[in-house]
Design an enzyme around this catalytic site. Structure first.
Site, PDB file in Angstrom:
ATOM      1  N   ASP A  97      -8.717  13.582  -7.182  1.00 29.69           N
ATOM      2  CA  ASP A  97      -8.928  14.064  -5.812  1.00 29.69           C
ATOM      3  C   ASP A  97     -10.116  13.410  -5.098  1.00 29.69           C
ATOM      4  OD1 ASP A  97     -10.881  15.155  -7.404  1.00 29.69           O
ATOM      5  OD2 ASP A  97     -10.622  17.229  -6.758  1.00 29.69           O
ATOM      6  N   HIS A  98     -10.998  12.740  -5.845  1.00 33.49           N
ATOM      7  CA  HIS A  98     -12.212  12.194  -5.223  1.00 33.49           C
ATOM      8  C   HIS A  98     -12.020  10.750  -4.745  1.00 33.49           C
ATOM      9  CE1 HIS A  98     -14.253  15.705  -6.822  1.00 33.49           C
ATOM     10  NE2 HIS A  98     -15.409  15.296  -6.372  1.00 33.49           N
ATOM     11  N   ASP A 113     -17.587  19.245 -12.504  1.00 32.95           N
ATOM     12  CA  ASP A 113     -17.826  19.248 -11.072  1.00 32.95           C
ATOM     13  C   ASP A 113     -18.589  20.525 -10.749  1.00 32.95           C
ATOM     14  OD1 ASP A 113     -16.597  17.784  -8.406  1.00 32.95           O
ATOM     15  OD2 ASP A 113     -17.192  19.878  -8.113  1.00 32.95           O
ATOM     16  N   ARG A 157     -22.140  20.812   1.362  1.00 32.49           N
ATOM     17  CA  ARG A 157     -23.377  20.026   1.234  1.00 32.49           C
ATOM     18  C   ARG A 157     -23.594  19.169   2.470  1.00 32.49           C
ATOM     19  NH1 ARG A 157     -22.414  18.804  -5.130  1.00 32.49           N
ATOM     20  NH2 ARG A 157     -23.337  20.795  -5.714  1.00 32.49           N
ATOM     21  N   ARG A 185     -22.705  15.147 -11.492  1.00 33.90           N
ATOM     22  CA  ARG A 185     -22.457  13.766 -11.942  1.00 33.90           C
ATOM     23  C   ARG A 185     -23.488  13.356 -12.992  1.00 33.90           C
ATOM     24  NH1 ARG A 185     -23.799  11.801  -5.863  1.00 33.90           N
ATOM     25  NH2 ARG A 185     -22.206  13.381  -5.584  1.00 33.90           N
TER      26      ARG A 185
HETATM   27  C1  MIC Z   1     -19.946  16.630  -5.141  1.00 31.01           C
HETATM   28  O1  MIC Z   1     -19.485  17.487  -4.399  1.00 31.01           O
HETATM   29  O2  MIC Z   1     -21.101  16.202  -5.055  1.00 31.01           O
HETATM   30  C2  MIC Z   1     -19.036  16.058  -6.225  1.00 31.01           C
HETATM   31  C3  MIC Z   1     -18.720  14.673  -5.822  1.00 31.01           C
HETATM   32  O3  MIC Z   1     -17.837  16.780  -6.266  1.00 31.01           O
HETATM   33  C4  MIC Z   1     -19.774  16.146  -7.561  1.00 31.01           C
HETATM   34  C5  MIC Z   1     -19.087  15.488  -8.684  1.00 31.01           C
HETATM   35  C6  MIC Z   1     -19.237  13.992  -8.685  1.00 31.01           C
HETATM   36  O4  MIC Z   1     -20.283  13.482  -8.339  1.00 31.01           O
HETATM   37  O5  MIC Z   1     -18.267  13.345  -9.060  1.00 31.01           O
HETATM   38  C7  MIC Z   1     -20.082  17.572  -8.000  1.00 31.01           C
HETATM   39  O6  MIC Z   1     -20.126  18.455  -7.179  1.00 31.01           O
HETATM   40  O7  MIC Z   1     -20.343  17.806  -9.191  1.00 31.01           O
HETATM   41 FE1  SF4 Z   2     -14.782  17.358  -3.560  1.00 35.60          FE
HETATM   42 FE2  SF4 Z   2     -17.271  17.932  -4.334  1.00 35.60          FE
HETATM   43 FE3  SF4 Z   2     -16.604  17.904  -1.743  1.00 35.60          FE
HETATM   44 FE4  SF4 Z   2     -15.695  19.804  -3.299  1.00 35.60          FE
HETATM   45  S1  SF4 Z   2     -17.828  19.436  -2.777  1.00 35.60           S
HETATM   46  S2  SF4 Z   2     -14.513  18.664  -1.789  1.00 35.60           S
HETATM   47  S3  SF4 Z   2     -15.343  18.724  -5.210  1.00 35.60           S
HETATM   48  S4  SF4 Z   2     -16.604  16.154  -3.130  1.00 35.60           S
END
Ligand code: MIC
Ligand code: SF4
Length: 640
Positions: free
Chosen positions: A64-65, A119, A379, A536
Site C-alpha cells: 500500500d505504500h 507500521d 502526521r 521504520r
Molecule cells: C508512516 O506513516 O510514517 C509510515 C510510512 O506508514 C511508517 C512506516 C514506514 O516508514 O514504512 C509508520 O508509520 O510506521
Molecule cells: Fe500509510 Fe503511514 Fe500514511 Fe497510514 S500514516 S496512510 S500507514 S503512510
C-alpha cells in the site's frame, strides 16, 4: 481489583514478566501485519530465521505504500512479497486493494487478540478491541516465527468519554483534543483505553480514527471495548461470527484518568509541523487553502467518504483548491459506488486516487511551494508531504471538505447545519476474494527476488570502548521522517540499506553522511522524544550502517528505542539535561561500553576531561543484544 480490557488481554497473552508498569513483559502475538515499505526487510529477516511457515494465527502482507512503482524496484519488491507470502503461509494483499490498517480493520482484526505490525499505525485495530501495536520489522519477523514480543508493561489511562458529538465535530476532533492536551510525548509508556458513557455513541470508523492517531501521542497503543457498535460493524463486514464482547469490569481500575466531554468539542486542526499544535478551525478563518486531501489510514472509511460526497453533492470545489481523495479500500469504493456517491465527488472537481497511502507519505500530491494543505491524515511533520515548506494542517473529513469548497479556512458556524453522522449499512460488498490466501503447503513455491533487494550486511559486535565525535546535534521531537525522509524516491530503496543510508538526516543536515563517512563512526546528540513517529527500522539500520555507535538524548520514542536495540546502537539518556547545552557538534567523547550497567548511570568523558553522566533504561538482555552488535547476532550466538 476490577480489570480494564488492556490488562485482560495482556493477562491472556502473558508469557513472562510482572504486570507492573515499567516492568518488561513478553506477550504471545496472535496476528501480524506488514506493509511493503517495511515488509521486505521484515520478510527477509523472517526467511533468515529458517522456518518453513509462519507460526501466528494470521499474518497478512499488504502492499500500500510504494505503489507508484516508478521503475523496477517496487514492482520487484512486490513480487518478492507475493511469492514469499505464498511460500511461508502469509495472506497477501496486492497493490491497490487498500491501506493496510483500513483493510485489517475491515477484514481481519478481532477483539481480544494481540496484533503487531511493522507500521506505527497498527493501533487502528484497537477500534474493535484488539491490542494492536506498531513495531520494528525485526520484531514482527520474530513474532511471525512464534517468538514473544517484549514491551515494557504500560500504564493504562482511562479516557472517560461523556456526552455525544454535536454539529460538525468528528471522531478526529477527539484525538486532536487529546493531542492538544497531552502533546506528542504525552503517551509514552501508556495505553489509552476509552471508557465511559460516550463510548457507545461512537461508531467503529470513528473509534478507529482515534486509536490510529493515538500513535501521535507516542502511546504503546489505544483501545476501545468491543460492544454493540462493534457487533454491528462486524455484521456489516460479513463476519459477525468473529465478534466477541470485550468490556472492562464495572469496577475496573486504571493508572490515570483523562476526561473528555464529546458535547463540548468543535472542529479542531493541528497546525504545521506537529500533530499537537492544535487550535480550533474557527481561529484560522481567512487563511487560504491551496489543497485538501481526504484519505490515509486515519480517515478513509466509508463513513468519511460518504460524509465527503454528501457535502460535495451538487457543488464545486473552490477553483484555487485541489481536492484529492484516496479511499481506504476497494470495499469503501464499492460501498460508495452502490449508493452513487462517486459521481458527486467527480462532478465537484475532486481527484479520485488509488486506495493507497499516497500523499500521506509523499507519494504524489505534494502541495505548492509554501502551499497550505488541509489533510485528514495523522502526521504533518516538516517536509513529509514532499514539499519542504508545505504548510500541512490536520483535520477531519468534515472540515477538509468544507474548506475545499470555501477555498479558505472558515468558521464552522458558516457551514450550514451539520448532516446526521453516517451510519454503516447492514451489509457491505465483500472484497475477500481479492486477498491471495497461501496454499496449504508452500514448499514448492519459488521466491522471486529482484536486484533492488540487497541482503543485510553483518554488523560487528560493539567494542569495549570507543572514541567518537558528536557528528550531529538535533533538537526535541526529532521524527523518523527527519532521520530518514519518506517520499517516492527514497522509499523505493527500503530493501537496499547501503543505498538508502545515503539519505540519513539529508533534510536536516546535508553534510552528515559525508562527515560520518570521513570519521568512520560517531554519535548523535538529541533532545526529548527522539525518534518519534514511524516504525521504520531503516531509521536505525541506516545510521548503524554508516557507523552511528550511540545516540545520547534526553528521552526516546518507544518503537525507535526498540529498533536501536535491535540493530546494536546504544541509546543513552542524559542524566542532566543541562549537559545537552554544554555539548556541541564536533566534541570528542570516550565511551566505555563495557562499563555501562543495564538500567544504571555511568559516565562518559569529553576530550577535555569533562564528565557527562548518562543512564539507560535497558534490561540486561537488551544490553547483551547491543554488545553483540544487534539482535540477529545475539540470536545466532545463542543458537551456537
Ligand atoms: C508512516 O506513516 O510514517 C509510515 C510510512 O506508514 C511508517 C512506516 C514506514 O516508514 O514504512 C509508520 O508509520 O510506521
Ligand atoms: Fe500509510 Fe503511514 Fe500514511 Fe497510514 S500514516 S496512510 S500507514 S503512510
Amino acid at each position: 481489583m476490577g480489570q480494564n480490557i488492556t490488562r485482560k488481554i495482556i493477562a491472556d497473552h502473558l508469557i513472562s514478566g510482572d504486570m507492573v508498569p515499567g516492568a518488561e513483559i513478553a506477550l504471545k502475538i496472535d496476528q501480524t501485519l506488514t506493509q511493503d515499505a517495511t515488509g521486505t526487510m521484515a520478510c527477509l529477516q523472517f526467511e533468515a530465521i529458517g522456518l518453513p511457515r509462519v507460526k501466528t494465527e494470521l499474518s497478512v502482507s499488504y502492499v500500500d505504500h510504494n505503489t507508484l512503482q516508478m521503475g523496477f524496484r517496487n514492482p520487484d519488491d512486490h513480487r518478492y512479497l507475493r511469492t514469499m507470502a505464498a511460500k511461508y503461509g502469509i495472506v497477501f494483499s496486492p497493490a491497490g486493494t487498500g491501506i493496510c490498517h483500513q483493510l485489517h480493520l475491515e477484514n481481519f482484526a478481532r477483539p481480544g487478540k494481540t496484533l503487531i505490525g511493522s507500521d506505527s499505525h497498527t493501533p487502528t485495530a484497537g477500534g474493535v478491541g484488539s491490542l494492536a501495536m506498531g513495531a520494528g520489522g525485526l520484531s514482527v519477523a520474530l513474532a511471525m516465527a512464534g517468538e514473544a514480543y517484549f514491551i515494557s508493561m504500560p500504564k493504562v489511562v482511562k479516557v472517560n468519554l461523556t456526552g455525544r458529538l454535536k454539529g460538525w465535530a468528528a471522531g478526529k476532533d477527539v484525538i486532536l483534543k487529546l493531542l492538544g492536551m497531552l502533546t506528542v510525548k504525552g503517551g509514552v509508556g501508556k495505553v489509552f483505553e476509552f471508557a465511559g458513557p460516550g463510548v457507545q455513541t461512537l461508531t467503529v470508523p470513528e473509534r478507529a480514527t482515534i486509536t490510529n492517531m493515538g500513535a501521535e501521542l507516542g502511546a504503546t497503543t489505544s483501545i476501545f471495548p468491543s460492544d454493540e457498535q462493534t457487533r454491528r460493524f462486524f455484521a456489516c463486514m460479513g463476519r459477525e461470527d468473529e465478534w466477541v464482547e470485550l468490556l472492562p469490569n464495572t469496577d475496573a481500575e486504571y493508572d490515570e484518568v483523562v476526561e473528555i466531554d464529546l458535547s463540548a468539542l468543535e472542529p479542531l486542526v493541528a497546525q504545521p509541523h506537529m500533530p499537537d499544535r492544535v487550535c480550533t478551525v474557527r481561529e484560522l478563518a481567512g487563511l487560504k487553502v491551496d489543497q485538501a486531501a481526504i484519505g490515509s489510514c486515519t480517515n478513509s472509511s466509508y463513513a468519511d467518504l460518504k460524509t465527503t460526497a454528501l457535502a460535495l453533492n451538487g457543488k464545486k470545489t473552490h477553483a484555487e483548491t485541489d481536492l484529492l481523495i484516496s479511499p481506504g479500500s476497494k470495499q469503501v469504493v464499492k460501498m460508495l459506488a452502490r449508493e452513487n456517491l462517486i459521481e458527486p465527488m467527480l462532478d465537484a472537481g475532486a481527484r479520485l486516487l488509488e486506495c493507497t497511502c499516497g500523499p500521506c507519505i509523499g507519494m504524489g500530491g505534494s502541495p505548492t511551494s509554501a502551499g497550505v494543505s488541509v489533510r485528514t491524515f495523522n502526521r504533518n511533520f516538516e517536509g513529509r508531504s514532499g514539499t519542504q515548506d508545505g504548510q500541512v494542517y490536520l483535520a477531519s473529513a468534515q472540515t477538509a471538505v468544507n474548506l475545499a469548497l470555501a477555498g479558505e479556512f472558515t468558521d464552522p458556524a458558516q457551514w450550514g447545519e451539520a448532516p446526521a453522522r453516517v451510519e454503516l449499512p447492514q451489509s457491505a460488498p465483500s472484497i475477500r476474494d481479492l486477498f491471495i490466501f497461501p496454499p496449504a503447503d508452500g514448499a514448492d513455491v519459488t521466491v522471486l527476488m529482484g536486484p533492488n533487494i540487497v541482503p543485510l550486511s553483518k554488523f560487528e559486535a560493539m567494542p569495549d570502548s570507543f572514541a567518537v565525535k558528536v557528528l550531529l546535534k538535533v533538537e526535541d521531537n526529532i521524527t523518523t521522517d527527519h532521520i530518514l525522509p519518506a517520499g517516492a524516491q527514497i522509499t523505493a530503496l527500503r530493501s537496499n540499506i547501503p543505498a538508502i543510508s545515503e539519505y540519513i538526516f539529508s533534510r536536516v543536515d546535508e553534510g552528515f553522511v559525508a562527515r560520518i563517512k570521513k570519521e568512520g563512526q560517531g554519535v548523535i546528540l538529541g533532545g526529548e522524544n527522539y525518534g518519534q513517529g514511524s516504525s521504520r527500522e531503516h531509521a536505525a539500520l541506516g545510521p548503524r550502517h554508516l557507523g552511528v555507535k550511540a545516540v545520547i538524548v534526553k528521552s526516546l520514542a518507544r518503537i525507535h528505542r526498540a529498533n536501536l536495540v535491535n540493530f546494536g546502537i546504544l541509546p543513552l539518556l542524559l542524566v542532566n539535561p543541562a549537559d545537552y547545552d554544554k555539548l556541541a557538534e564536533g566534541d570528542s567523547l570516550t565511551i566505555l561500553a563495557s562499563a555501562i550497567p543495564a538500567g544504571q548511570t555511568a559516565a562518559i568523558t569529553t576530550a577535555n576531561g569533562r564528565r557527562i553522566d548518562v543512564t539507560n533504561d535497558l534490561t540486561e538482555k537488551e544490553l547483551e543484544i547491543i554488545k553483540a552488535g544487534g539482535l540477529l547476532n545475539y540470536v545466532r550466538g545463542q543458537q551456537a
